[in-house]
Design a protein around this motif. Structure first.
Motif, mmCIF file in Angstrom:
data_model
loop_
_atom_site.group_PDB
_atom_site.id
_atom_site.type_symbol
_atom_site.label_atom_id
_atom_site.label_comp_id
_atom_site.label_asym_id
_atom_site.label_seq_id
_atom_site.Cartn_x
_atom_site.Cartn_y
_atom_site.Cartn_z
ATOM 1 N N GLU A 1 0.694 -1.109 0.144
ATOM 2 C CA GLU A 1 0.101 -0.154 0.103
ATOM 3 C C GLU A 1 0.995 1.195 0.096
ATOM 4 O OE1 GLU A 1 -3.826 -1.694 2.398
ATOM 5 O OE2 GLU A 1 -2.583 -0.260 3.535
ATOM 6 N N PRO A 2 0.851 2.123 -1.073
ATOM 7 C CA PRO A 2 1.587 3.202 -1.033
ATOM 8 C C PRO A 2 1.390 4.203 0.001
ATOM 9 C CG PRO A 2 -0.109 3.481 -2.767
ATOM 10 C CD PRO A 2 -0.331 2.053 -2.145
ATOM 11 N N ALA A 3 -0.016 4.351 0.606
ATOM 12 C CA ALA A 3 -0.125 5.230 1.631
ATOM 13 C C ALA A 3 0.218 4.769 2.972
ATOM 14 C CB ALA A 3 -1.815 5.252 1.594
ATOM 15 N N GLN B 1 11.783 -5.425 -4.577
ATOM 16 C CA GLN B 1 11.279 -4.548 -3.458
ATOM 17 C C GLN B 1 11.771 -3.271 -3.755
ATOM 18 O OE1 GLN B 1 12.369 -4.813 1.279
ATOM 19 N NE2 GLN B 1 13.894 -4.577 0.189
ATOM 20 N N GLU B 2 12.827 -2.931 -4.176
ATOM 21 C CA GLU B 2 13.259 -1.734 -4.331
ATOM 22 C C GLU B 2 12.201 -0.822 -5.534
ATOM 23 O OE1 GLU B 2 18.153 -1.772 -3.593
ATOM 24 O OE2 GLU B 2 17.295 -2.455 -5.365
ATOM 25 N N MET B 3 12.071 -1.643 -6.589
ATOM 26 C CA MET B 3 11.308 -1.292 -7.475
ATOM 27 C C MET B 3 9.836 -0.864 -7.120
ATOM 28 S SD MET B 3 12.965 -0.688 -10.464
ATOM 29 C CE MET B 3 11.804 -0.702 -11.775
ATOM 30 N N VAL B 4 9.306 -1.857 -6.466
ATOM 31 C CA VAL B 4 7.826 -1.378 -5.895
ATOM 32 C C VAL B 4 7.946 -0.153 -5.022
ATOM 33 C CG1 VAL B 4 6.033 -2.405 -4.473
ATOM 34 C CG2 VAL B 4 7.198 -3.800 -5.649
ATOM 35 N N SER B 5 8.998 -0.135 -4.012
ATOM 36 C CA SER B 5 8.991 1.081 -3.259
ATOM 37 C C SER B 5 9.300 2.379 -3.940
ATOM 38 C CB SER B 5 10.202 0.721 -2.338
ATOM 39 O OG SER B 5 10.495 1.985 -1.418
ATOM 40 N N ALA B 6 9.905 2.162 -4.978
ATOM 41 C CA ALA B 6 10.127 3.186 -5.850
ATOM 42 C C ALA B 6 8.833 3.918 -6.309
ATOM 43 C CB ALA B 6 11.315 3.012 -6.909
ATOM 44 N N TYR B 7 8.021 3.079 -6.879
ATOM 45 C CA TYR B 7 6.695 3.321 -7.659
ATOM 46 C C TYR B 7 5.888 4.085 -6.966
ATOM 47 C CZ TYR B 7 7.875 1.553 -12.506
ATOM 48 O OH TYR B 7 8.562 1.636 -13.763
ATOM 49 N N THR B 8 5.813 3.810 -5.558
ATOM 50 C CA THR B 8 4.931 4.362 -4.632
ATOM 51 C C THR B 8 4.947 6.016 -4.735
ATOM 52 O OG1 THR B 8 6.431 4.411 -2.545
ATOM 53 C CG2 THR B 8 5.267 2.500 -2.838
ATOM 54 N N THR B 9 6.285 6.450 -5.101
ATOM 55 C CA THR B 9 6.243 7.842 -5.314
ATOM 56 C C THR B 9 5.370 8.407 -6.453
ATOM 57 O OG1 THR B 9 8.895 7.467 -5.159
ATOM 58 C CG2 THR B 9 8.054 9.630 -6.200
ATOM 59 N N PHE B 10 4.997 7.828 -7.230
ATOM 60 C CA PHE B 10 3.924 8.465 -8.331
ATOM 61 C C PHE B 10 2.492 8.496 -7.657
ATOM 62 C CE2 PHE B 10 7.142 5.720 -10.770
ATOM 63 C CZ PHE B 10 7.830 6.767 -11.310
ATOM 64 N N VAL B 11 2.029 7.451 -6.695
ATOM 65 C CA VAL B 11 0.869 7.616 -6.039
ATOM 66 C C VAL B 11 1.005 8.597 -4.939
ATOM 67 C CG1 VAL B 11 -0.910 6.469 -5.101
ATOM 68 C CG2 VAL B 11 0.789 5.201 -6.582
ATOM 69 N N MET C 1 5.642 -3.534 -13.787
ATOM 70 C CA MET C 1 5.424 -2.514 -12.516
ATOM 71 C C MET C 1 3.955 -2.124 -12.662
ATOM 72 S SD MET C 1 7.847 -3.360 -10.666
ATOM 73 C CE MET C 1 7.554 -2.000 -9.412
ATOM 74 N N GLY C 2 3.349 -2.014 -11.747
ATOM 75 C CA GLY C 2 1.985 -1.364 -12.031
ATOM 76 C C GLY C 2 1.450 -0.915 -10.633
ATOM 77 N N TYR C 3 0.438 0.049 -10.735
ATOM 78 C CA TYR C 3 -0.066 0.671 -9.420
ATOM 79 C C TYR C 3 -1.412 1.207 -9.922
ATOM 80 C CZ TYR C 3 1.902 4.944 -11.378
ATOM 81 O OH TYR C 3 2.448 6.063 -12.019
ATOM 82 N N THR C 4 -2.283 1.101 -8.738
ATOM 83 C CA THR C 4 -3.621 1.674 -8.775
ATOM 84 C C THR C 4 -3.807 2.784 -7.632
ATOM 85 O OG1 THR C 4 -4.610 0.373 -6.953
ATOM 86 C CG2 THR C 4 -4.572 -0.440 -9.375
ATOM 87 N N PRO C 5 -4.651 3.680 -7.209
ATOM 88 C CA PRO C 5 -4.512 4.527 -6.223
ATOM 89 C C PRO C 5 -4.260 3.957 -4.864
ATOM 90 C CG PRO C 5 -6.631 5.047 -7.653
ATOM 91 C CD PRO C 5 -5.882 3.559 -8.181
ATOM 92 N N GLU C 6 -4.678 2.596 -4.573
ATOM 93 C CA GLU C 6 -4.393 1.908 -3.218
ATOM 94 C C GLU C 6 -3.394 0.960 -3.388
ATOM 95 O OE1 GLU C 6 -8.711 1.860 -1.536
ATOM 96 O OE2 GLU C 6 -8.653 1.124 -3.617
ATOM 97 N N LEU C 7 -2.896 0.601 -4.294
ATOM 98 C CA LEU C 7 -1.910 -0.659 -4.038
ATOM 99 C C LEU C 7 -0.861 -0.433 -5.498
ATOM 100 C CD1 LEU C 7 -4.394 -3.839 -4.012
ATOM 101 C CD2 LEU C 7 -2.830 -2.704 -2.136
ATOM 102 N N VAL C 8 0.521 -0.971 -5.162
ATOM 103 C CA VAL C 8 1.568 -0.738 -6.151
ATOM 104 C C VAL C 8 2.025 -2.168 -5.926
ATOM 105 C CG1 VAL C 8 3.795 0.264 -6.660
ATOM 106 C CG2 VAL C 8 2.040 1.576 -5.417
ATOM 107 N N ALA C 9 2.255 -2.918 -7.109
ATOM 108 C CA ALA C 9 2.802 -4.226 -7.124
ATOM 109 C C ALA C 9 3.831 -4.269 -8.412
ATOM 110 C CB ALA C 9 1.731 -5.191 -7.107
#
Length: 787
Positions: free
Chosen positions: A465-467, A603-613, A700-708
């Motif tokens: 969860e990016p939040a 793990q690093e990539m998923v964490s990095a993509y939370t930046t966009f959300v 790598m993909g994300y929605t407003p509530e999840l990054v995976a």
């Protein structure tokens, strides 16, 4: 005279007998006093009696309240349960079978003991029944270190048990004694304690056990090795029926119910206690590793270990969870023991989402990609390696693999030279090898078995969860039993085009916009070393035309990305990547970096993509929310860490462009409503990635509530599909992401994620504001509702 003499002799005999009796009584009293005072024998102290079980397995408890697994030594795999968590049938079966007068005595049942002495010792009857109470049996379980192997040894142990039983009765209530006994007993097959036994044999909590299940487990208390339902089911059934009869005699169940239950077969739902099987196996091992980590040693900072030392040092200083056991001493001043202190570790993993992730990985790899890979390599001489590799290169890779095995190291330690060891590895022998359909018994050389295992594709998948930073699912490989290297955190591979969003982000920060136009043509870039670098050809689509940056990212166009890279400072870009959380110190500031030539973990990539959300804020993955001790006291609480990477405006532009990847570009498979029906209308962004020769497939993909994110590839970079069809990220990894998210949104009511949620952006946001140039042709725009 003779009568008087006989009377005197008789009197003396009686006096002697009374004297011996009194002496015996005095000796027995002195024996018990000595035992109680601890003058002889090994009597437990009062403190030990008050804390009779101080070793528990630590539990990993998911966000939805499920026990994902335990950490325990093999011989003490035990989880504590209270009396109110026991099925009433368990208590009834135990009392009626082992100690029917349990409620009436104070540790020793004189009636039962007298019966056992008379029948066994005087009358020599084998079926005399037991004289030990439940309390005595508990005393034996708790404080008898060595099993008696003879009648004499057992007789010597008995007095200590009697004294301990009486003292236990003074320290504990009857309910507590029953609870202690059931939590301590070893039910065989590494099922120690009633909690683990209920889970192991029936897949239930102890409170859920029915009468016949309870009777079977209590029946095992007589001799769990003999009455083992896995090996001697009929004998175990007979013993269970004896327990049911005892329950009926004691009035706990009626005769009609007893008869009906005795007619049933034993129905097991067996779950072997094994850390290599079950849910979230890779995550459980990773968590154990970081909890038990020690402070990094500078001596391990040389050569290839330098990167690991760097990362470990950062984690030791910045991550409270890393090395938590060493950093946080218990009440006795010593570090907590993960295996014996009964800690409760509350993790962010959701057991339902973890299940969906494991199912998605299994369906894609086991159900599709692996059979296709076997088929593709079936007639290839260099299999499982690419056809573009030489025999010498194959030999080098296999020799290196052999030298990394524990077997090779053991043989070398015994003094064998390389030639002798190789001869052993080339000699066929009987062995068991892994397959997804079950282990296979075969004859194969160890060298061939190493090569056989390399045929299997590997993977890494993580969702958070990016939040909050909460990691909700974690799959480090296809099957932990055979492939224990974790590709979520330990493994790093080239990321290919999933690197491009970082390039575009830097461009947005530098004043570009998604609508800026560039010519789609091969870029020629002069490197710092004076060499010429050109990106790999992108094909003919709109070649030579003016295209938007948004189009370039959605189609993963190398020319557009290389153009942007040429406008940016590569050193500043490396710094930005580190801000995004990419820890690799070996990232080189070269133009080719824009196409993902550096190694990064999932793990690093998923964490990095939370930046966009998160409007430019990167969140560090959080695995544990709190840790409690065995009494439920909170020892530690954890929250996610974060850092600002880029501006909000840049992330809004990136969301606009990465929506286009899914809606009109390389990720459009996700909009196939027949394949992913529950993703219809979901606001999604993403990026595919494929490295040279299709060695690494990413999505790598994300929605407003999840990054995976998902990576799929071979153990070695030279193990891959030889065709782009199977090896590209959109074909290999994207389906895992799609299947997982589809399952999540199908279960949105329970999980709490809404398919109607939209990215948090200003209502009047214009991604084209500040456009550098434009052409007459409008940039196509797709809305979520279009799909």
């Amino acid at each position: 005279m003779e009568k008087k003499s006989e009377s005197g002799v008789l009197k003396k005999i009686l006096l002697w007998l009374w004297g011996l009796f009194l002496l015996g009584v005095i000796l027995v009293v002195m024996l018990f006093v000595a035992l109680a005072k601890g003058w002889i024998g090994n009597m437990p102290s009062v403190q030990d009696l008050e804390n009779p079980i101080d070793k528990f397995a630590s539990q990993i408890i998911s966000a939805d309240g499920q026990v994902l697994g335990t950490y325990a030594f093999t011989e003490d795999n035990r989880i504590w349960v209270g009396f109110d968590e026991l099925s009433p049938y368990l208590v009834q079966a135990l009392i009626s079978t082992e100690d029917v007068r349990f409620e009436k005595h104070s540790g020793i049942d004189v009636k039962a003991l007298s019966r056992a002495i008379i029948k066994r010792i005087i009358l020599r009857q084998k079926s005399a029944g037991g004289g030990s109470t439940i309390t005595q049996q508990l005393a034996k379980l708790l404080y008898t270190e060595h099993v008696a192997h003879s009648t004499v040894q057992r007789a010597l142990q008995k007095p200590s048990e009697w004294v301990t039983a009486v003292r236990l009765e003074r320290c504990y209530t009857k309910e507590e004694i029953l609870t202690l006994y059931l939590n301590k007993y070893d039910f065989c097959n590494n099922a120690i304690g009633i909690y683990t036994a209920a889970r192991t044999y029936f897949g239930k909590h102890p409170s859920e056990l029915n009468a016949q299940e309870s009777a079977m487990l209590i029946g095992m208390c007589k001799n769990s090795s003999l009455y083992n339902p896995l090996r001697r089911q009929e004998l175990t059934r007979e013993r269970r029926n004896v327990v049911l009869s005892q329950m009926q005699k004691a009035g706990f169940i009626g005769e009609e119910l007893k008869d009906s239950l005795q007619a049933t077969e034993i129905e097991l739902d067996y779950h072997r206690v094994d850390h290599k099987v079950g849910t979230a196996t890779y995550f459980r091992e990773y968590l154990k590793k970081i909890l038990r980590a020690s402070k990094p040693n500078p001596k391990n900072s040389r050569g290839w270990r330098r990167q690991q030392y760097y990362e470990d040092s950062l984690d030791w200083e910045q991550d409270p969870l890393y090395g938590w056991l060493e950093k946080n001493p218990g009440p006795d001043g010593k570090p907590y023991n993960l295996f014996t202190d009964g800690l409760k570790i509350y993790v962010t993993i959701d057991s339902r989402m973890q299940k969906y992730a494991e199912e998605a990985v299994a369906k894609q790899i086991q159900g599709y990609l692996q059979p296709e890979f076997f088929k593709a390599k079936s007639k290839k001489k260099t299999a499982p390696f690419t056809s573009n590799i030489t025999d010498e290169e194959v030999e080098r890779i296999m020799t290196n693999a052999m030298e990394q095995t524990d077997r090779y190291k053991r043989l070398a330690a015994q003094g064998l030279d390389a030639r002798q060891i190789r001869e052993i590895f080339d000699t066929p022998c009987q062995m068991t090898v892994f397959s997804y359909d079950g282990d296979i018994d075969t004859v194969m050389s160890p060298m061939d078995s190493l090569r056989y295992m390399k045929f299997f594709l590997r993977t890494g998948f993580m969702c958070m969860e990016p939040a909050t930073g909460y990691v909700k699912a974690y799959v480090g490989g296809p099957d932990y039993r055979a492939f224990q290297y974790d590709m979520v955190t330990a493994g790093r591979r080239q990321v290919g085009s999933t690197m491009k969003p970082f390039v575009y982000t830097m461009a947005m920060e530098s004043g570009f916009s998604p609508c800026d136009q560039v010519i789609n043509q091969t870029q020629t870039i002069l490197t710092e070393s004076g060499q010429i670098w050109r990106p790999k050809d992108d094909g003919k689509e709109r070649l030579g035309e003016s295209v938007s940056l948004k189009w370039g990212l959605s189609r993963s166009n190398n020319n557009v990305t290389a153009y942007l890279m040429n406008q940016l400072n590569p050193y500043a870009f490396v710094d930005l990547l580190h801000e995004f959380g990419l820890k690799n110190q070996a990232i080189e500031p070269v133009p080719s970096l824009c196409l993902g030539t550096c190694d990064v973990s999932v793990q690093e990539m998923v964490s990095a993509y939370t930046t966009f959300v998160n409007h430019g804020i990167r969140v560090v993955p959080l695995y544990v929310t709190r840790i409690e001790d065995s009494d439920g006291n909170t020892l530690a609480q954890f929250s996610a860490r974060s850092n600002e990477v880029v501006s909000e405006d840049a992330t809004y532009k990136m969301i606009d462009m990465m929506r286009a990847v899914v809606n009109e570009g390389t990720g459009t498979r996700l909009r196939n409503t027949s394949t992913y029906p529950h993703l219809r209308g979901v606001d999604m962004c993403g990026k595919t990635g494929t490295t040279d020769n299709h060695s690494d497939a990413w999505f790598m993909g994300y929605t407003p509530e999840l990054v995976a994110g998902c990576w799929i590839g071979g153990e070695d970079r030279d193990i891959h599909f030889d065709d782009m069809n199977h090896g590209q990220g959109a074909h290999a990894s994207l389906p895992v992401w799609g299947m997982f998210m589809d399952k999540v949104y199908a279960d949105s009511v329970n999980l709490g994620y809404s398919p109607k949620m939209r990215f948090d952006m200003p209502e009047n946001f214009d991604p084209c504001a500040g456009t550098v140039s434009s052409v007459d042709e409008p940039v196509p725009t797709y809305t979520i509702e279009s799909f």
